[in-house]
Design a protein around this motif. Structure first.
Motif: not given
Length: 515
Positions: A355-357, A365-369
């Motif tokens: 998981e990264d953000a 942040p504008s996105s999380a993955h």
């Protein structure tokens, strides 16, 4: 068909079990001296005289401890396996066995191939065992993960279970045969490969560049579990896997407004992704039973000492609707001493692994993955159908779901490849190798049931399966659930006596190929 007749016989006539602690009779003797084994090059010649092989090389525990003391961690780009390979090369050379180190383009990341010459009556038997191991979290171990410490009857170390223990049991068994002057009816190739856990130069690279060294009639690698009863030591079920689950990854991404962290906004990407992960974390894919898994669970029911567990399995196998199947499967998993394993054998699994953000503490942040690792059952739910199901679930949360693909490939092409793997039939049980596994299980574990099985994970067998060469898997030592959970985790370990009996099991397998 012969495949189905054999499986049916196994499922209805299981062999029973007994405790391994207290000892099973060894199938052979070690430490016999003699003249050196012929170590020819070019055209292999069979061994005809006993080799003066040191007792330590024939001792599975001693050999495993030497293996474990080499740090062969693979952090995703291969491992440094040269020193480990050089140690094993010396072991094989002391036995007079031709051996070769194969360099890869990555420095110190090597394969080792030993070839025991046989009479050539049949195509070679290839034993495939990887030397690299997954990384460790040293701070979470009770012992040094590379010290090979024995504590309370268990040998600890990264790779003790997966799969240096299996390599040790296999190599020590072969060396016992060679010490006795054995000649096999075929060449036996022992490949200790690298990059199984990750990297670009594993078995597929080796097969592409050196197939002439690997061509075989059958392959044995990691796989089938030897499960204990609730007492953790009595052998319950001995399995040999003939099929692996289908490996694929999904990437889930949530988007939001990037702004200063002093002004939180309601469309946080991290929050949205977390909610999606929470939903998926509580969800399970549908249960699917196949011919392979039905045979496995039928044998498990016959083998278990737990009456309620047996009843739950049989109810599951008799279910006539999906709802009834789901209910019975849930009860079976709850009753199982190996609940995570048995749940994984019922459905496509999904595990949240990376998981990264974000990149700075004062920036929203504008996105999380999150990366989701998935394993589908061949003949069960197709990966493309699972993908569609997850996409539908995440759509309402505004989370995109993408299938991870190799560079230069499109999703459609990757799904077609997964469909092909999904449709690959299980290895035939009507082979001399599978018969040898069955016979040795009966001899070494006379009171345990034996069954073919599905491997919930993956192996390096792809190059051989693509050519229609049958491949099977065993981890040849009895384990309990705590040891199974420690695989790729902390305090990885196996029982010392189980390892020694596993060497006896492998000795019995190779005994079926004597001239």
């Amino acid at each position: 068909m012969s495949d189905q007749r054999t499986l049916s016989t196994m499922a209805t006539s299981p062999v029973r079990r007994r405790a391994f602690l207290g000892g099973a009779a060894a199938l052979g003797v070690a430490g016999l001296g003699g003249a050196g084994l012929f170590a020819g090059t070019g055209t292999a010649q069979p061994a005809s005289a006993a080799a003066a092989i040191p007792d330590a090389d024939q001792d599975a525990l001693d050999l495993l401890q030497r293996m474990l003391r080499f740090d062969t961690q693979n952090h995703g780009q291969g491992a440094k396996t040269r020193k480990h390979a050089e140690m094993l090369r010396e072991v094989w050379e002391r036995a007079g066995v031709p051996v070769e180190v194969i360099d890869t383009p990555q420095p110190d990341n090597v394969h080792l191939i030993a070839r025991i010459p046989g009479t050539g009556t049949a195509k070679p038997l290839l034993i495939l065992g990887h030397s690299d191991v997954v990384p460790v979290e040293r701070e979470n171990w009770d012992v040094d993960p590379f010290a090979a410490e024995v504590r309370d009857g268990e040998i600890y170390g990264r790779g003790a279970l997966d799969m240096k223990g299996a390599n040790s049991a296999t190599i020590s068994a072969l060396l016992r045969h060679l010490a006795e002057g054995a000649t096999f009816d075929r060449d036996i190739i022992v490949l200790t490969d690298c990059d199984e856990e990750a990297g670009s130069f594993g078995s597929s690279w080796l097969a592409k560049n050196h197939w002439d060294k690997l061509d075989a009639g059958a392959v044995l690698t990691e796989g089938g579990w030897f499960l204990a009863q609730d007492d953790k030591t009595t052998p319950m079920l001995i399995t040999a896997t003939r099929q692996d689950k289908v490996y694929f990854n999904l990437d889930l991404t949530a988007d939001g407004t990037a702004t200063h962290s002093s002004k939180p906004m309601p469309d946080s990407a991290v929050v949205a992704l977390s909610r999606g992960v929470a939903e998926l974390g509580e969800w399970q894919a549908p249960v699917h039973l196949t011919t392979v898994t039905r045979e496995y669970f039928a044998a498990l029911a016959d083998a278990s000492d737990d009456r309620r567990f047996r009843q739950a399995i049989r109810l599951m196998l008799k279910a006539h609707s999906q709802n009834a199947l789901e209910r019975a499967a849930a009860v079976m998993v709850k009753r199982s001493s190996y609940s995570y394993l048995h749940s994984a054998l019922l459905r496509t699994t999904h595990a949240f692994v990376i998981e990264d953000a974000g990149y700075k503490e004062n920036v929203i942040p504008s996105s999380a993955h999150v990366r989701v690792n998935c394993r589908a059952i061949p003949g069960g739910q197709k990966p493309r159908d699972f993908l569609a199901q997850v996409r539908q679930m995440m759509k309402k949360r505004g989370i995109t779901v993408e299938l991870a693909v190799s560079e230069g490939m499109e999703e459609a092409e990757t799904l077609d490849q997964l469909d092909k793997t999904w449709a690959t039939p299980a290895a035939d049980v009507d082979t001399d190798l599978f018969e040898a596994l069955t016979a040795s299980a009966s001899t070494t574990y006379p009171d345990a049931a034996f069954a073919p099985a599905l491997f919930e994970a993956g192996t390096s067998l792809a190059p051989w399966r693509e050519k229609g060469i049958p491949g099977y898997g065993v981890y040849p030592y009895v384990i309990d659930n705590e040891q199974l959970v420690a695989m790729h985790g902390n305090n990885e370990r196996i029982y010392v006596e189980a390892l020694q009996q596993g060497s006896d099991f492998m000795y019995g397998v190779f005994k079926r190929f004597l001239k």
